[in-house]
Scaffold this motif. Structure first.
Motif, short mmCIF file in Angstrom:
data_model
loop_
_atom_site.label_atom_id
_atom_site.label_comp_id
_atom_site.label_asym_id
_atom_site.label_seq_id
_atom_site.Cartn_x
_atom_site.Cartn_y
_atom_site.Cartn_z
N LEU A 133 72.07 -135.75 -7.46
CA LEU A 133 71.12 -134.92 -8.20
C LEU A 133 71.22 -133.51 -7.64
O LEU A 133 71.05 -133.31 -6.44
CB LEU A 133 69.70 -135.46 -8.02
CG LEU A 133 69.46 -136.89 -8.50
CD1 LEU A 133 68.10 -137.40 -8.02
CD2 LEU A 133 69.53 -136.97 -10.02
N GLU A 144 69.84 -129.69 -8.15
CA GLU A 144 68.92 -128.76 -8.79
C GLU A 144 69.45 -127.34 -8.71
O GLU A 144 70.06 -126.95 -7.72
CB GLU A 144 67.53 -128.80 -8.10
CG GLU A 144 66.89 -130.15 -8.02
CD GLU A 144 67.18 -130.88 -6.71
OE1 GLU A 144 66.40 -131.75 -6.31
OE2 GLU A 144 68.22 -130.55 -6.08
N TRP A 184 59.81 -134.59 -11.22
CA TRP A 184 59.85 -133.40 -10.37
C TRP A 184 58.76 -133.55 -9.32
O TRP A 184 57.61 -133.87 -9.65
CB TRP A 184 59.64 -132.13 -11.17
CG TRP A 184 60.79 -131.75 -12.05
CD1 TRP A 184 60.92 -131.99 -13.39
CD2 TRP A 184 61.99 -131.06 -11.66
NE1 TRP A 184 62.11 -131.50 -13.85
CE2 TRP A 184 62.79 -130.91 -12.82
CE3 TRP A 184 62.47 -130.54 -10.46
CZ2 TRP A 184 64.04 -130.27 -12.79
CZ3 TRP A 184 63.70 -129.91 -10.44
CH2 TRP A 184 64.48 -129.78 -11.59
N CYS A 192 68.43 -129.82 -13.40
CA CYS A 192 68.91 -130.84 -12.47
C CYS A 192 70.05 -131.58 -13.15
O CYS A 192 69.86 -132.21 -14.20
CB CYS A 192 67.79 -131.81 -12.11
SG CYS A 192 68.33 -133.27 -11.18
N LYS A 198 64.86 -139.40 -8.91
CA LYS A 198 65.16 -140.55 -9.77
C LYS A 198 64.30 -141.74 -9.37
O LYS A 198 64.10 -142.01 -8.17
CB LYS A 198 66.64 -140.92 -9.64
CG LYS A 198 67.03 -142.22 -10.34
CD LYS A 198 68.45 -142.64 -9.96
CE LYS A 198 68.74 -144.07 -10.40
NZ LYS A 198 67.94 -145.05 -9.66
N ILE A 249 58.32 -130.39 -18.93
CA ILE A 249 59.49 -131.16 -18.51
C ILE A 249 60.26 -131.59 -19.75
O ILE A 249 59.67 -131.86 -20.81
CB ILE A 249 59.06 -132.39 -17.67
CG1 ILE A 249 60.25 -133.05 -16.98
CG2 ILE A 249 58.28 -133.40 -18.52
CD1 ILE A 249 59.87 -134.14 -15.97
N CYS A 262 64.27 -132.74 -7.77
CA CYS A 262 64.54 -133.63 -8.88
C CYS A 262 64.66 -135.03 -8.30
O CYS A 262 65.37 -135.24 -7.30
CB CYS A 262 65.84 -133.18 -9.54
SG CYS A 262 66.60 -134.30 -10.71
N ARG A 278 64.48 -133.32 -21.00
CA ARG A 278 65.76 -133.87 -20.56
C ARG A 278 66.74 -133.84 -21.72
O ARG A 278 66.34 -133.87 -22.90
CB ARG A 278 65.58 -135.29 -20.02
CG ARG A 278 65.13 -136.31 -21.04
CD ARG A 278 64.72 -137.62 -20.35
NE ARG A 278 65.84 -138.27 -19.69
CZ ARG A 278 65.70 -139.20 -18.72
NH1 ARG A 278 64.48 -139.57 -18.34
NH2 ARG A 278 66.77 -139.74 -18.17
N LEU A 289 68.09 -132.83 -16.44
CA LEU A 289 66.63 -132.76 -16.43
C LEU A 289 66.25 -131.30 -16.27
O LEU A 289 66.92 -130.54 -15.57
CB LEU A 289 66.10 -133.59 -15.25
CG LEU A 289 64.59 -133.58 -15.01
CD1 LEU A 289 63.88 -134.37 -16.10
CD2 LEU A 289 64.28 -134.16 -13.63
N TYR A 290 65.14 -130.92 -16.90
CA TYR A 290 64.71 -129.53 -16.86
C TYR A 290 63.22 -129.42 -16.55
O TYR A 290 62.44 -130.36 -16.79
CB TYR A 290 64.98 -128.85 -18.21
CG TYR A 290 66.41 -128.98 -18.68
CD1 TYR A 290 66.76 -129.93 -19.65
CD2 TYR A 290 67.41 -128.18 -18.14
CE1 TYR A 290 68.07 -130.06 -20.07
CE2 TYR A 290 68.73 -128.32 -18.57
CZ TYR A 290 69.05 -129.26 -19.53
OH TYR A 290 70.35 -129.39 -19.94
N MET A 330 62.62 -139.85 -14.91
CA MET A 330 62.92 -138.84 -13.90
C MET A 330 61.67 -138.02 -13.61
O MET A 330 60.78 -137.88 -14.47
CB MET A 330 64.04 -137.91 -14.40
CG MET A 330 65.38 -138.59 -14.62
SD MET A 330 66.16 -139.19 -13.11
CE MET A 330 66.49 -137.65 -12.26
#
Lengths: 120, 108
Positions: free
Chosen positions: A4, A6, A36, A22, A98, A70, A96, A72, A79-80, A34
């Motif tokens: 992962l 970021e 944050w 991410c 999982k 958030i 980030c 994705r 992922l954002y 996912m």
């Protein structure tokens, strides 16, 4: 191997916006929720948001609700976190994270984090 | 409440056993995970679903729970176990995730 990574952290003025990304690899991204999680300087861990594997099912901590979004992209394994109306207390290292196969709150892989500094 | 309470500082003599606790109303209902964080590193999952240890985590680490308190037990603490430890669970609504404030473990 799960990785992962970021990116997107920066120094930004109060009231500004920033988008964190991410990039995920080494697992079937679309299967997993996912998250944050952030950590202020010298402080503890603070969960801030989750998004379920299909993209539906999103939650936020009260401290960021209405300001952060958030999202994705399962095609890009990414992922954002869109952060608006940033405040000085948003200064933190943003991780980030999982989920473990058993679901949350079990987090089995963390990125190295990206630093967001909100300062005038 | 939606808080998890940990003792900020805990110490243990080398080779001895230490219990790090995490207290909260939501722990009556929801499982707990534990994370170890060393300076400059990302957190590491050491216990999940209250009592389970991921592969690669030494078996001196174990987890338990009773009523509203979850515990991380280190049996035979080593110098390399000196770190911050965080518990994590859901809040009382079950919809959100909360972390304890962390416990800094010193191995004497």
């Amino acid at each position: 191997e799960v990785q992962l990574a970021e990116t997107g952290g920066a120094v930004i003025q109060p009231g500004g916006s920033l988008r964190l990304s991410c990039a995920a690899s080494g697992f079937t991204f679309k299967k997993y929720s996912m998250h944050w999680v952030r950590q202020g300087p010298g402080k503890g861990l603070e969960w801030i948001s989750l998004i379920r594997g299909g993209g539906g099912g999103i939650d936020y901590a009260d401290t960021v609700k209405g300001r952060f979004t958030i999202s994705r992209d399962n095609r890009k394994n990414s992922l954002y976190l869109q952060m608006n109306s940033l405040r000085t207390d948003d200064t933190a290292l943003y991780y980030c994270v999982k989920e473990h196969d058993t679901g949350w709150p079990n987090f089995d892989h963390w990125g190295q984090g990206t630093l967001v500094t909100v300062s005038s | 409440s939606s808080e998890l309470t940990q003792d900020p500082a805990v110490s243990v003599a080398l080779g001895q056993t230490v219990r790090i606790t995490c207290q909260g109303d939501s722990l009556r209902v929801f499982p707990t995970s534990w994370y170890q964080q060393k300076p400059g590193q990302a957190p590491l999952l050491i216990i999940y679903s209250t009592t389970n240890r991921p592969s690669g985590v030494p078996d001196r680490f174990s987890g338990s729970s009773s009523v509203n308190t979850a515990s991380l037990i280190i049996t035979g603490a080593q110098a390399e176990d000196e770190a911050d430890y965080y518990c994590c669970s859901r809040d009382i609504s079950g919809n959100l995730i909360i972390f304890g404030g962390g416990s800094q473990l010193t191995v004497l």
